[in-house]
Scaffold this active site. Structure first.
Site, PDB file in Angstrom:
ATOM      1  N   LYS A 192       0.840  -1.197   0.000  1.00  0.00           N
ATOM      2  CA  LYS A 192       0.000   0.000   0.000  1.00  0.00           C
ATOM      3  C   LYS A 192       0.882   1.256   0.000  1.00  0.00           C
ATOM      4  CE  LYS A 192      -3.475   2.393   2.714  1.00  0.00           C
ATOM      5  NZ  LYS A 192      -4.400   2.411   3.820  1.00  0.00           N
ATOM      6  N   GLU A 198      10.574  -4.889   4.325  1.00  0.00           N
ATOM      7  CA  GLU A 198      10.618  -6.285   3.892  1.00  0.00           C
ATOM      8  C   GLU A 198      10.271  -6.415   2.405  1.00  0.00           C
ATOM      9  OE1 GLU A 198       9.039  -5.110   6.565  1.00  0.00           O
ATOM     10  OE2 GLU A 198       8.855  -6.607   8.167  1.00  0.00           O
ATOM     11  N   GLY A 248      -4.894  -1.715   4.951  1.00  0.00           N
ATOM     12  CA  GLY A 248      -4.126  -2.884   4.502  1.00  0.00           C
ATOM     13  C   GLY A 248      -4.807  -4.206   4.820  1.00  0.00           C
ATOM     14  N   ARG A 249      -5.294  -4.366   6.048  1.00  0.00           N
ATOM     15  CA  ARG A 249      -5.857  -5.664   6.441  1.00  0.00           C
ATOM     16  C   ARG A 249      -7.259  -5.895   5.895  1.00  0.00           C
ATOM     17  NH1 ARG A 249      -4.456  -2.425  10.511  1.00  0.00           N
ATOM     18  NH2 ARG A 249      -6.013  -1.519  11.905  1.00  0.00           N
ATOM     19  N   GLU A 334      -4.380  -6.530  15.092  1.00  0.00           N
ATOM     20  CA  GLU A 334      -3.864  -5.231  14.652  1.00  0.00           C
ATOM     21  C   GLU A 334      -4.973  -4.175  14.767  1.00  0.00           C
ATOM     22  OE1 GLU A 334      -0.512  -4.597  11.561  1.00  0.00           O
ATOM     23  OE2 GLU A 334      -2.319  -4.167  10.431  1.00  0.00           O
ATOM     24  N   HIS A 365      -4.674 -33.281  17.384  1.00  0.00           N
ATOM     25  CA  HIS A 365      -3.535 -34.117  17.759  1.00  0.00           C
ATOM     26  C   HIS A 365      -2.367 -33.268  18.244  1.00  0.00           C
ATOM     27  CE1 HIS A 365      -5.600 -37.618  16.108  1.00  0.00           C
ATOM     28  NE2 HIS A 365      -6.081 -36.742  15.230  1.00  0.00           N
ATOM     29  N   LYS A 494       9.573  -0.928  14.069  1.00  0.00           N
ATOM     30  CA  LYS A 494      10.097  -0.591  12.738  1.00  0.00           C
ATOM     31  C   LYS A 494      11.193   0.462  12.853  1.00  0.00           C
ATOM     32  CE  LYS A 494       5.900  -1.163   9.929  1.00  0.00           C
ATOM     33  NZ  LYS A 494       4.916  -0.478   9.123  1.00  0.00           N
TER      34      LYS A 494
HETATM   35  O1  F6P Z   1       3.330  -3.056   9.779  1.00  0.00           O
HETATM   36  C1  F6P Z   1       1.957  -3.138   9.684  1.00  0.00           C
HETATM   37  C2  F6P Z   1       1.465  -2.793   8.312  1.00  0.00           C
HETATM   38  O2  F6P Z   1       1.418  -1.423   8.160  1.00  0.00           O
HETATM   39  C3  F6P Z   1       0.116  -3.423   8.068  1.00  0.00           C
HETATM   40  O3  F6P Z   1      -0.922  -2.696   8.585  1.00  0.00           O
HETATM   41  C4  F6P Z   1       0.117  -3.574   6.598  1.00  0.00           C
HETATM   42  O4  F6P Z   1      -0.862  -4.477   6.174  1.00  0.00           O
HETATM   43  C5  F6P Z   1       1.518  -4.057   6.359  1.00  0.00           C
HETATM   44  O5  F6P Z   1       2.293  -3.322   7.294  1.00  0.00           O
HETATM   45  C6  F6P Z   1       2.052  -3.881   4.972  1.00  0.00           C
HETATM   46  O6  F6P Z   1       2.041  -2.540   4.568  1.00  0.00           O
HETATM   47  P1  F6P Z   1       2.221  -2.139   3.049  1.00  0.00           P
HETATM   48  O7  F6P Z   1       1.104  -2.732   2.272  1.00  0.00           O
HETATM   49  O8  F6P Z   1       2.205  -0.644   3.032  1.00  0.00           O
HETATM   50  O9  F6P Z   1       3.538  -2.689   2.585  1.00  0.00           O
END
Ligand code: F6P
Length: 530
Positions: A192, A198, A248-249, A334, A365, A494
Protein backbone atom coordinates in the site's frame (compact mmCIF):
# COMPACT_ATOMS: atom_id res chain seq x y z
CA UNK A 1 -22.65 0.69 29.71
CA UNK A 2 -21.03 -2.40 31.16
CA UNK A 3 -22.58 -2.44 34.64
CA UNK A 4 -25.27 -4.96 33.88
CA UNK A 5 -22.93 -7.30 32.03
CA UNK A 6 -20.24 -7.05 34.68
CA UNK A 7 -22.83 -8.06 37.28
CA UNK A 8 -23.59 -11.20 35.27
CA UNK A 9 -19.98 -12.30 35.25
CA UNK A 10 -20.02 -14.55 38.33
CA UNK A 11 -22.97 -16.64 37.16
CA UNK A 12 -21.94 -16.68 33.51
CA UNK A 13 -18.57 -18.26 34.28
CA UNK A 14 -20.05 -21.27 36.08
CA UNK A 15 -23.49 -21.61 34.52
CA UNK A 16 -24.00 -25.12 33.11
CA UNK A 17 -24.48 -24.67 29.37
CA UNK A 18 -26.26 -28.02 29.15
CA UNK A 19 -28.79 -26.65 31.65
CA UNK A 20 -29.64 -23.90 29.18
CA UNK A 21 -30.48 -26.56 26.60
CA UNK A 22 -32.55 -28.49 29.17
CA UNK A 23 -34.52 -25.37 30.01
CA UNK A 24 -35.20 -24.31 26.44
CA UNK A 25 -36.01 -26.87 23.77
CA UNK A 26 -35.61 -24.21 21.07
CA UNK A 27 -32.20 -22.95 22.21
CA UNK A 28 -30.27 -24.34 19.21
CA UNK A 29 -32.46 -22.34 16.88
CA UNK A 30 -32.98 -19.34 19.13
CA UNK A 31 -29.26 -18.86 19.72
CA UNK A 32 -28.19 -18.96 16.11
CA UNK A 33 -28.34 -16.64 13.13
CA UNK A 34 -28.68 -17.52 9.47
CA UNK A 35 -28.08 -15.46 6.37
CA UNK A 36 -27.79 -16.40 2.71
CA UNK A 37 -26.99 -20.05 3.44
CA UNK A 38 -24.53 -19.48 6.30
CA UNK A 39 -25.41 -20.41 9.87
CA UNK A 40 -23.75 -19.10 13.02
CA UNK A 41 -24.62 -21.19 16.07
CA UNK A 42 -23.68 -19.67 19.44
CA UNK A 43 -25.98 -21.84 21.53
CA UNK A 44 -23.06 -23.80 23.05
CA UNK A 45 -22.03 -20.79 25.15
CA UNK A 46 -23.18 -19.67 28.57
CA UNK A 47 -25.07 -16.71 27.10
CA UNK A 48 -28.67 -16.71 28.30
CA UNK A 49 -31.62 -14.58 27.28
CA UNK A 50 -30.85 -11.86 29.84
CA UNK A 51 -27.22 -11.83 28.78
CA UNK A 52 -28.20 -11.37 25.18
CA UNK A 53 -30.55 -8.53 26.06
CA UNK A 54 -27.73 -6.80 27.95
CA UNK A 55 -25.28 -7.35 25.09
CA UNK A 56 -27.71 -5.95 22.55
CA UNK A 57 -28.25 -2.94 24.78
CA UNK A 58 -24.48 -2.52 24.93
CA UNK A 59 -24.27 -2.47 21.15
CA UNK A 60 -27.07 0.08 20.97
CA UNK A 61 -25.54 2.29 23.65
CA UNK A 62 -22.11 2.17 22.00
CA UNK A 63 -23.63 3.55 18.80
CA UNK A 64 -22.90 0.58 16.54
CA UNK A 65 -25.76 1.48 14.19
CA UNK A 66 -24.64 5.09 13.82
CA UNK A 67 -20.98 4.17 13.33
CA UNK A 68 -21.95 1.48 10.83
CA UNK A 69 -23.90 4.06 8.82
CA UNK A 70 -20.93 6.45 8.96
CA UNK A 71 -18.53 3.77 7.76
CA UNK A 72 -20.65 2.70 4.80
CA UNK A 73 -21.30 6.34 3.89
CA UNK A 74 -17.60 7.14 3.65
CA UNK A 75 -17.19 9.36 6.74
CA UNK A 76 -13.64 9.71 8.07
CA UNK A 77 -14.13 7.29 10.98
CA UNK A 78 -10.42 6.46 11.04
CA UNK A 79 -9.91 9.62 13.04
CA UNK A 80 -6.24 9.31 13.92
CA UNK A 81 -5.31 9.04 10.26
CA UNK A 82 -8.12 11.28 9.02
CA UNK A 83 -9.44 8.69 6.59
CA UNK A 84 -12.66 7.07 5.53
CA UNK A 85 -12.93 3.29 5.91
CA UNK A 86 -14.41 2.03 2.71
CA UNK A 87 -13.19 -1.43 1.81
CA UNK A 88 -16.90 -2.14 1.39
CA UNK A 89 -16.85 0.15 -1.69
CA UNK A 90 -14.56 -2.36 -3.41
CA UNK A 91 -17.35 -4.94 -3.37
CA UNK A 92 -20.40 -2.67 -3.63
CA UNK A 93 -21.15 -4.09 -7.07
CA UNK A 94 -24.81 -3.14 -7.01
CA UNK A 95 -24.48 0.33 -5.46
CA UNK A 96 -24.89 3.52 -7.46
CA UNK A 97 -22.78 5.96 -5.52
CA UNK A 98 -20.53 6.24 -2.48
CA UNK A 99 -19.36 9.78 -1.92
CA UNK A 100 -15.97 10.64 -0.42
CA UNK A 101 -14.92 14.28 -0.29
CA UNK A 102 -17.79 15.17 -2.59
CA UNK A 103 -16.88 12.60 -5.21
CA UNK A 104 -18.49 9.29 -6.18
CA UNK A 105 -15.67 6.75 -5.76
CA UNK A 106 -17.42 3.83 -7.46
CA UNK A 107 -16.55 4.66 -11.10
CA UNK A 108 -12.82 4.68 -10.26
CA UNK A 109 -13.15 1.43 -8.32
CA UNK A 110 -14.95 -0.19 -11.26
CA UNK A 111 -12.40 1.17 -13.76
CA UNK A 112 -9.49 -0.27 -11.75
CA UNK A 113 -11.26 -3.61 -11.45
CA UNK A 114 -11.86 -3.62 -15.22
CA UNK A 115 -8.15 -2.92 -15.83
CA UNK A 116 -7.22 -5.72 -13.45
CA UNK A 117 -9.60 -8.09 -15.22
CA UNK A 118 -8.26 -7.24 -18.68
CA UNK A 119 -4.70 -7.71 -17.52
CA UNK A 120 -5.54 -10.91 -15.62
CA UNK A 121 -7.18 -12.35 -18.74
CA UNK A 122 -4.09 -11.52 -20.81
CA UNK A 123 -1.85 -13.28 -18.29
CA UNK A 124 -4.17 -16.26 -18.02
CA UNK A 125 -4.69 -16.77 -21.77
CA UNK A 126 -1.03 -16.27 -22.61
CA UNK A 127 -1.40 -13.08 -24.63
CA UNK A 128 0.79 -11.22 -22.11
CA UNK A 129 3.48 -13.87 -22.72
CA UNK A 130 4.04 -17.28 -21.21
CA UNK A 131 3.50 -16.97 -17.44
CA UNK A 132 3.44 -20.20 -15.50
CA UNK A 133 4.02 -18.79 -12.02
CA UNK A 134 3.12 -15.60 -10.19
CA UNK A 135 4.89 -14.50 -7.02
CA UNK A 136 3.17 -12.00 -4.74
CA UNK A 137 5.68 -10.01 -2.71
CA UNK A 138 4.02 -8.25 0.22
CA UNK A 139 3.55 -8.53 3.95
CA UNK A 140 0.76 -8.11 6.50
CA UNK A 141 -2.41 -7.06 4.72
CA UNK A 142 -0.58 -7.20 1.41
CA UNK A 143 0.08 -10.89 1.92
CA UNK A 144 -2.16 -12.60 4.45
CA UNK A 145 -5.50 -11.97 2.74
CA UNK A 146 -4.51 -12.99 -0.80
CA UNK A 147 -2.47 -15.93 0.50
CA UNK A 148 -5.32 -17.18 2.69
CA UNK A 149 -7.83 -16.82 -0.16
CA UNK A 150 -5.62 -18.41 -2.81
CA UNK A 151 -5.12 -21.44 -0.57
CA UNK A 152 -8.82 -21.54 0.32
CA UNK A 153 -9.93 -21.59 -3.30
CA UNK A 154 -7.61 -24.25 -4.67
CA UNK A 155 -10.45 -26.18 -6.36
CA UNK A 156 -11.16 -23.07 -8.47
CA UNK A 157 -7.59 -22.48 -9.65
CA UNK A 158 -7.30 -22.46 -13.42
CA UNK A 159 -4.61 -19.81 -13.87
CA UNK A 160 -0.89 -19.57 -13.19
CA UNK A 161 0.40 -21.04 -9.97
CA UNK A 162 0.55 -18.39 -7.25
CA UNK A 163 3.30 -18.16 -4.66
CA UNK A 164 3.90 -15.71 -1.83
CA UNK A 165 7.02 -14.14 -0.36
CA UNK A 166 6.55 -12.04 2.75
CA UNK A 167 9.32 -12.50 5.30
CA UNK A 168 12.49 -10.42 5.11
CA UNK A 169 14.26 -13.69 5.94
CA UNK A 170 16.08 -14.55 2.72
CA UNK A 171 15.05 -18.13 3.29
CA UNK A 172 11.51 -17.24 2.29
CA UNK A 173 12.62 -15.83 -1.06
CA UNK A 174 15.10 -18.62 -1.72
CA UNK A 175 12.69 -21.44 -0.98
CA UNK A 176 9.80 -19.86 -2.86
CA UNK A 177 11.79 -19.17 -6.00
CA UNK A 178 13.57 -22.52 -6.01
CA UNK A 179 12.49 -24.42 -9.09
CA UNK A 180 10.75 -21.47 -10.76
CA UNK A 181 11.82 -20.30 -14.20
CA UNK A 182 12.66 -16.56 -14.25
CA UNK A 183 11.50 -16.33 -17.88
CA UNK A 184 7.95 -17.42 -17.08
CA UNK A 185 7.56 -15.99 -13.57
CA UNK A 186 5.64 -12.77 -12.97
CA UNK A 187 6.02 -10.72 -9.79
CA UNK A 188 3.38 -8.68 -8.04
CA UNK A 189 4.94 -6.17 -5.68
CA UNK A 190 2.08 -5.47 -3.30
CA UNK A 191 2.54 -2.64 -0.84
CA UNK A 192 0.00 0.00 0.00
CA UNK A 193 2.72 2.46 1.03
CA UNK A 194 5.57 1.10 -1.12
CA UNK A 195 7.87 1.90 1.80
CA UNK A 196 7.75 -1.40 3.71
CA UNK A 197 11.30 -2.60 4.35
CA UNK A 198 10.62 -6.28 3.89
CA UNK A 199 8.70 -5.89 0.65
CA UNK A 200 11.16 -3.49 -0.97
CA UNK A 201 14.14 -5.65 -0.08
CA UNK A 202 12.38 -8.78 -1.34
CA UNK A 203 11.33 -6.98 -4.54
CA UNK A 204 14.91 -5.86 -5.20
CA UNK A 205 16.29 -9.34 -4.64
CA UNK A 206 13.54 -10.88 -6.77
CA UNK A 207 14.38 -8.48 -9.58
CA UNK A 208 18.02 -9.52 -9.37
CA UNK A 209 16.97 -13.20 -9.44
CA UNK A 210 14.76 -12.55 -12.45
CA UNK A 211 17.63 -11.04 -14.44
CA UNK A 212 17.79 -7.40 -13.39
CA UNK A 213 16.08 -4.41 -14.99
CA UNK A 214 15.47 -6.31 -18.22
CA UNK A 215 12.94 -8.38 -16.24
CA UNK A 216 10.92 -5.35 -15.12
CA UNK A 217 8.39 -6.10 -17.85
CA UNK A 218 7.19 -9.01 -15.74
CA UNK A 219 6.77 -6.88 -12.61
CA UNK A 220 3.42 -5.50 -11.56
CA UNK A 221 2.86 -3.15 -8.61
CA UNK A 222 -0.14 -2.77 -6.36
CA UNK A 223 0.04 0.42 -4.36
CA UNK A 224 -1.45 3.76 -3.44
CA UNK A 225 1.99 5.31 -4.17
CA UNK A 226 2.19 5.22 -7.99
CA UNK A 227 5.21 7.54 -8.13
CA UNK A 228 7.23 5.25 -5.82
CA UNK A 229 6.41 2.31 -8.11
CA UNK A 230 7.77 4.32 -11.03
CA UNK A 231 10.99 4.94 -9.06
CA UNK A 232 11.32 1.16 -8.67
CA UNK A 233 10.93 0.88 -12.45
CA UNK A 234 7.35 -0.32 -12.80
CA UNK A 235 5.49 1.91 -15.27
CA UNK A 236 2.01 3.27 -14.56
CA UNK A 237 0.28 0.86 -16.98
CA UNK A 238 1.31 -2.03 -14.75
CA UNK A 239 0.47 -0.30 -11.46
CA UNK A 240 -2.93 -0.93 -9.92
CA UNK A 241 -3.71 1.77 -7.41
CA UNK A 242 -6.19 2.16 -4.63
CA UNK A 243 -7.12 4.92 -2.25
CA UNK A 244 -5.99 5.46 1.33
CA UNK A 245 -9.51 4.68 2.53
CA UNK A 246 -8.75 0.99 2.02
CA UNK A 247 -6.86 -0.28 5.06
CA UNK A 248 -4.13 -2.88 4.50
CA UNK A 249 -5.86 -5.66 6.44
CA UNK A 250 -9.12 -5.05 4.58
CA UNK A 251 -7.62 -4.71 1.13
CA UNK A 252 -7.93 -8.04 -0.63
CA UNK A 253 -11.17 -7.00 -2.36
CA UNK A 254 -9.34 -4.64 -4.69
CA UNK A 255 -5.95 -4.68 -6.41
CA UNK A 256 -4.25 -6.36 -3.43
CA UNK A 257 -6.41 -9.35 -4.36
CA UNK A 258 -4.84 -9.51 -7.82
CA UNK A 259 -3.16 -12.85 -7.09
CA UNK A 260 -6.59 -14.27 -6.23
CA UNK A 261 -7.98 -12.98 -9.53
CA UNK A 262 -5.08 -14.49 -11.46
CA UNK A 263 -5.56 -17.83 -9.74
CA UNK A 264 -9.34 -18.18 -10.11
CA UNK A 265 -10.17 -15.75 -12.92
CA UNK A 266 -12.09 -12.46 -12.96
CA UNK A 267 -15.53 -14.12 -12.96
CA UNK A 268 -14.88 -16.21 -9.87
CA UNK A 269 -13.26 -13.16 -8.26
CA UNK A 270 -16.48 -11.27 -8.86
CA UNK A 271 -18.36 -14.06 -7.15
CA UNK A 272 -16.01 -13.63 -4.15
CA UNK A 273 -16.94 -9.92 -4.10
CA UNK A 274 -20.64 -10.77 -4.38
CA UNK A 275 -20.43 -13.00 -1.32
CA UNK A 276 -18.89 -10.14 0.65
CA UNK A 277 -21.51 -7.75 -0.68
CA UNK A 278 -24.23 -10.09 0.52
CA UNK A 279 -22.75 -10.02 4.04
CA UNK A 280 -22.43 -6.21 3.86
CA UNK A 281 -26.11 -5.91 3.02
CA UNK A 282 -27.08 -8.28 5.80
CA UNK A 283 -24.90 -6.36 8.27
CA UNK A 284 -26.51 -3.08 7.25
CA UNK A 285 -30.09 -4.28 7.29
CA UNK A 286 -30.66 -7.07 9.80
CA UNK A 287 -31.80 -6.14 13.29
CA UNK A 288 -29.04 -6.67 15.82
CA UNK A 289 -30.42 -9.87 17.34
CA UNK A 290 -30.49 -11.48 13.89
CA UNK A 291 -27.37 -9.79 12.61
CA UNK A 292 -24.52 -12.25 12.17
CA UNK A 293 -21.53 -9.90 12.52
CA UNK A 294 -23.17 -8.23 15.52
CA UNK A 295 -23.95 -11.53 17.25
CA UNK A 296 -20.49 -12.93 16.43
CA UNK A 297 -18.97 -9.83 18.03
CA UNK A 298 -21.27 -9.96 21.05
CA UNK A 299 -20.56 -13.65 21.60
CA UNK A 300 -16.85 -12.88 21.61
CA UNK A 301 -17.42 -10.04 24.06
CA UNK A 302 -19.49 -12.34 26.27
CA UNK A 303 -16.71 -14.91 26.35
CA UNK A 304 -13.94 -12.39 26.92
CA UNK A 305 -15.44 -9.65 29.05
CA UNK A 306 -18.19 -11.43 30.94
CA UNK A 307 -16.68 -14.90 31.30
CA UNK A 308 -13.07 -13.68 31.45
CA UNK A 309 -11.50 -15.90 28.77
CA UNK A 310 -8.59 -13.96 27.26
CA UNK A 311 -8.02 -15.96 24.08
CA UNK A 312 -10.09 -17.35 21.25
CA UNK A 313 -9.22 -20.33 19.06
CA UNK A 314 -10.28 -20.29 15.41
CA UNK A 315 -10.61 -23.89 14.26
CA UNK A 316 -11.58 -24.33 10.62
CA UNK A 317 -12.42 -27.92 9.75
CA UNK A 318 -11.23 -27.17 6.24
CA UNK A 319 -7.57 -27.70 5.47
CA UNK A 320 -7.77 -25.09 2.73
CA UNK A 321 -8.50 -22.48 5.41
CA UNK A 322 -5.15 -23.23 7.02
CA UNK A 323 -4.12 -19.56 6.90
CA UNK A 324 -7.44 -18.21 8.16
CA UNK A 325 -6.20 -18.05 11.77
CA UNK A 326 -3.11 -16.08 10.71
CA UNK A 327 -5.25 -13.77 8.59
CA UNK A 328 -7.61 -13.22 11.52
CA UNK A 329 -4.70 -12.55 13.84
CA UNK A 330 -3.86 -9.49 11.83
CA UNK A 331 -7.47 -8.51 11.26
CA UNK A 332 -8.41 -8.72 14.93
CA UNK A 333 -5.21 -8.04 16.82
CA UNK A 334 -3.86 -5.23 14.65
CA UNK A 335 -7.33 -3.65 14.69
CA UNK A 336 -8.36 -4.03 18.30
CA UNK A 337 -5.16 -4.66 20.27
CA UNK A 338 -5.28 -1.14 21.70
CA UNK A 339 -5.10 0.49 25.14
CA UNK A 340 -6.61 3.91 24.52
CA UNK A 341 -10.03 5.05 23.37
CA UNK A 342 -10.57 7.28 20.35
CA UNK A 343 -10.09 10.37 22.49
CA UNK A 344 -6.79 9.05 23.86
CA UNK A 345 -8.13 8.18 27.31
CA UNK A 346 -7.02 4.83 28.75
CA UNK A 347 -9.40 1.89 28.32
CA UNK A 348 -10.66 0.37 31.54
CA UNK A 349 -10.75 -3.13 30.08
CA UNK A 350 -8.67 -5.30 27.78
CA UNK A 351 -9.93 -4.83 24.23
CA UNK A 352 -9.52 -7.56 21.68
CA UNK A 353 -8.76 -11.17 22.52
CA UNK A 354 -5.66 -13.09 21.59
CA UNK A 355 -6.59 -15.04 18.46
CA UNK A 356 -4.91 -18.27 17.51
CA UNK A 357 -5.74 -21.56 15.86
CA UNK A 358 -5.08 -24.27 13.32
CA UNK A 359 -7.27 -26.38 11.10
CA UNK A 360 -9.01 -29.44 12.47
CA UNK A 361 -8.45 -32.29 12.57
CA UNK A 362 -4.71 -31.54 12.87
CA UNK A 363 -5.12 -29.39 15.97
CA UNK A 364 -6.84 -32.29 17.72
CA UNK A 365 -3.54 -34.12 17.76
CA UNK A 366 -1.60 -31.12 19.01
CA UNK A 367 -3.18 -28.59 21.39
CA UNK A 368 -6.71 -29.89 21.99
CA UNK A 369 -5.47 -31.61 25.14
CA UNK A 370 -5.23 -28.16 26.74
CA UNK A 371 -8.54 -27.08 25.25
CA UNK A 372 -10.30 -30.05 26.86
CA UNK A 373 -8.45 -30.47 30.14
CA UNK A 374 -6.29 -27.39 30.71
CA UNK A 375 -7.37 -25.10 33.52
CA UNK A 376 -7.65 -22.08 31.24
CA UNK A 377 -10.83 -22.09 29.18
CA UNK A 378 -10.41 -21.35 25.47
CA UNK A 379 -13.61 -20.42 23.61
CA UNK A 380 -13.46 -22.30 20.31
CA UNK A 381 -14.81 -21.07 17.01
CA UNK A 382 -15.39 -24.02 14.71
CA UNK A 383 -15.94 -23.58 10.97
CA UNK A 384 -17.23 -26.39 8.78
CA UNK A 385 -18.59 -26.80 5.26
CA UNK A 386 -21.61 -29.08 4.78
CA UNK A 387 -19.99 -30.28 1.58
CA UNK A 388 -16.43 -30.72 0.39
CA UNK A 389 -14.98 -30.56 -3.10
CA UNK A 390 -13.92 -34.20 -3.38
CA UNK A 391 -16.96 -36.37 -4.12
CA UNK A 392 -14.61 -39.28 -4.71
CA UNK A 393 -13.35 -38.87 -1.14
CA UNK A 394 -16.74 -38.66 0.56
CA UNK A 395 -15.56 -40.75 3.49
CA UNK A 396 -12.96 -38.08 4.29
CA UNK A 397 -15.52 -35.34 4.42
CA UNK A 398 -17.86 -37.36 6.59
CA UNK A 399 -15.03 -38.01 9.02
CA UNK A 400 -14.13 -34.32 8.99
CA UNK A 401 -17.69 -33.26 9.82
CA UNK A 402 -18.03 -35.91 12.51
CA UNK A 403 -14.81 -34.76 14.14
CA UNK A 404 -15.86 -31.13 14.12
CA UNK A 405 -19.23 -31.87 15.69
CA UNK A 406 -17.66 -34.29 18.17
CA UNK A 407 -15.27 -31.66 19.45
CA UNK A 408 -17.94 -29.10 20.26
CA UNK A 409 -20.02 -31.88 21.86
CA UNK A 410 -17.08 -33.00 23.99
CA UNK A 411 -16.36 -29.43 25.10
CA UNK A 412 -19.98 -29.00 26.09
CA UNK A 413 -20.65 -32.33 27.77
CA UNK A 414 -17.37 -33.31 29.34
CA UNK A 415 -17.07 -36.58 31.29
CA UNK A 416 -17.60 -37.03 35.02
CA UNK A 417 -15.39 -39.17 37.21
CA UNK A 418 -18.24 -41.68 37.60
CA UNK A 419 -18.53 -41.99 33.83
CA UNK A 420 -14.78 -42.36 33.54
CA UNK A 421 -14.77 -45.07 36.19
CA UNK A 422 -17.63 -46.95 34.54
CA UNK A 423 -15.75 -46.98 31.23
CA UNK A 424 -12.59 -48.23 32.87
CA UNK A 425 -14.43 -50.94 34.77
CA UNK A 426 -15.91 -52.12 31.51
CA UNK A 427 -12.38 -52.44 30.18
CA UNK A 428 -11.41 -54.56 33.17
CA UNK A 429 -9.45 -51.93 35.12
CA UNK A 430 -9.84 -52.24 38.91
CA UNK A 431 -8.35 -51.32 42.27
CA UNK A 432 -5.66 -48.64 42.68
CA UNK A 433 -5.17 -48.43 38.91
CA UNK A 434 -8.86 -47.58 38.53
CA UNK A 435 -8.62 -44.81 41.16
CA UNK A 436 -5.54 -43.38 39.55
CA UNK A 437 -6.67 -43.47 35.91
CA UNK A 438 -10.23 -42.28 36.46
CA UNK A 439 -9.05 -38.85 37.61
CA UNK A 440 -6.99 -38.36 34.46
CA UNK A 441 -9.93 -39.25 32.28
CA UNK A 442 -12.26 -36.59 33.63
CA UNK A 443 -13.32 -33.73 31.34
CA UNK A 444 -14.86 -30.77 33.10
CA UNK A 445 -16.91 -29.89 30.01
CA UNK A 446 -19.04 -26.76 30.04
CA UNK A 447 -16.53 -25.08 27.70
CA UNK A 448 -17.96 -22.61 25.20
CA UNK A 449 -17.78 -22.98 21.45
CA UNK A 450 -19.51 -21.61 18.37
CA UNK A 451 -19.92 -23.15 14.95
CA UNK A 452 -20.04 -21.40 11.61
CA UNK A 453 -21.65 -23.74 9.10
CA UNK A 454 -21.50 -22.92 5.39
CA UNK A 455 -22.68 -24.92 2.38
CA UNK A 456 -19.31 -25.34 0.64
CA UNK A 457 -16.19 -23.20 0.43
CA UNK A 458 -16.85 -21.50 -2.91
CA UNK A 459 -15.49 -18.04 -3.80
CA UNK A 460 -18.90 -16.59 -2.88
CA UNK A 461 -18.92 -18.27 0.54
CA UNK A 462 -15.35 -17.23 1.26
CA UNK A 463 -16.40 -13.64 0.53
CA UNK A 464 -19.25 -13.99 3.01
CA UNK A 465 -16.99 -15.44 5.71
CA UNK A 466 -14.26 -12.82 5.40
CA UNK A 467 -16.72 -9.91 5.34
CA UNK A 468 -18.41 -11.42 8.40
CA UNK A 469 -15.14 -11.32 10.33
CA UNK A 470 -14.32 -7.82 9.13
CA UNK A 471 -17.62 -6.51 10.44
CA UNK A 472 -17.26 -8.42 13.68
CA UNK A 473 -13.96 -6.66 14.33
CA UNK A 474 -15.61 -3.34 13.50
CA UNK A 475 -18.49 -3.95 15.94
CA UNK A 476 -16.08 -4.95 18.71
CA UNK A 477 -14.01 -1.83 18.09
CA UNK A 478 -17.06 0.44 18.30
CA UNK A 479 -18.12 -1.19 21.55
CA UNK A 480 -14.66 -0.70 23.06
CA UNK A 481 -14.64 2.88 21.79
CA UNK A 482 -11.36 2.48 19.91
CA UNK A 483 -10.15 3.20 16.40
CA UNK A 484 -9.94 -0.24 14.79
CA UNK A 485 -8.34 1.15 11.66
CA UNK A 486 -4.96 2.50 12.71
CA UNK A 487 -1.92 0.50 13.85
CA UNK A 488 0.49 2.78 15.67
CA UNK A 489 1.68 -0.21 17.67
CA UNK A 490 3.78 -1.46 14.77
CA UNK A 491 5.80 1.76 14.48
CA UNK A 492 8.29 1.59 17.34
CA UNK A 493 9.76 -1.77 16.35
CA UNK A 494 10.10 -0.59 12.74
CA UNK A 495 11.90 2.57 13.85
CA UNK A 496 14.32 0.71 16.09
CA UNK A 497 15.00 -1.92 13.41
CA UNK A 498 15.98 0.89 11.03
CA UNK A 499 18.48 2.15 13.61
CA UNK A 500 19.88 -1.30 14.34
CA UNK A 501 20.65 -2.34 10.75
CA UNK A 502 24.01 -0.46 10.77
CA UNK A 503 24.86 -2.04 14.14
CA UNK A 504 24.17 -5.51 12.76
CA UNK A 505 26.45 -4.59 9.87
CA UNK A 506 29.22 -3.83 12.37
CA UNK A 507 28.86 -0.11 13.02
CA UNK A 508 28.21 1.57 16.37
CA UNK A 509 25.20 0.53 18.39
CA UNK A 510 22.60 3.35 18.67
CA UNK A 511 22.67 5.23 21.94
CA UNK A 512 20.13 4.06 24.49
CA UNK A 513 20.25 0.42 23.36
CA UNK A 514 19.86 -1.92 26.33
CA UNK A 515 22.80 -3.95 27.65
CA UNK A 516 21.00 -7.12 26.70
CA UNK A 517 20.71 -6.13 23.05
CA UNK A 518 24.31 -4.87 22.95
CA UNK A 519 25.49 -8.26 24.23
CA UNK A 520 23.29 -10.15 21.77
CA UNK A 521 24.79 -8.08 18.94
CA UNK A 522 28.29 -8.91 20.16
CA UNK A 523 27.47 -12.61 20.22
CA UNK A 524 25.98 -12.43 16.70
CA UNK A 525 29.10 -10.71 15.39
CA UNK A 526 31.26 -13.24 17.19
CA UNK A 527 29.42 -16.15 15.49
CA UNK A 528 29.62 -14.43 12.13
CA UNK A 529 33.29 -13.66 12.40
CA UNK A 530 34.23 -17.24 13.16
O1 F6P B 1 3.33 -3.06 9.78
C1 F6P B 1 1.96 -3.14 9.68
C2 F6P B 1 1.47 -2.79 8.31
O2 F6P B 1 1.42 -1.42 8.16
C3 F6P B 1 0.12 -3.42 8.07
O3 F6P B 1 -0.92 -2.70 8.59
C4 F6P B 1 0.12 -3.57 6.60
O4 F6P B 1 -0.86 -4.48 6.17
C5 F6P B 1 1.52 -4.06 6.36
O5 F6P B 1 2.29 -3.32 7.29
C6 F6P B 1 2.05 -3.88 4.97
O6 F6P B 1 2.04 -2.54 4.57
P1 F6P B 1 2.22 -2.14 3.05
O7 F6P B 1 1.10 -2.73 2.27
O8 F6P B 1 2.20 -0.64 3.03
O9 F6P B 1 3.54 -2.69 2.59
Amino acid sequence: MWTELDAMSGDARVRPISGLFDADATRAEGFSVETDGVLFDYSKTSMDVDGRVALLALAEAAGVAEKRASMFAGAAINETEGRAVLHTALRALDADAIIVDGENVLPEVAATRARMSTFARAVRDGSFGRITDVVNIGIGGSDLGPLMAVLALAPYHDGPKCHFISNVDGGDLTDTLAGLDPASTMFIVASKTFTTQETLLNAKSALAWAGGTSALGRFVAISTAVEKCAEFGIPAERVFGFEDWVGGRNSMWGPIGFAIMLAIGPDAFESFLRGAQSMDQHFQNAEFGQNMPVMLALTGIWNQQVCGHPTRAVLPYEQRLSRLPAYLQQLEMESNGKSVALDGSPLDRVAGPIVWGEPGTNGQHAFYQLIHQGRQVVPCEFLIGAEGHEPELMAHHRALVANCLAQSEALLRGRTEDEARAQLVEKGVAGAKLDQLAKHRVFSGNRPSTTLLYPRLTPYVLGQIVALYEHRVFVEGVIYGINSFDQWGVELGKELAGGLVPAVEGQDVPEGTSASTVRLLEKIRHHRDR
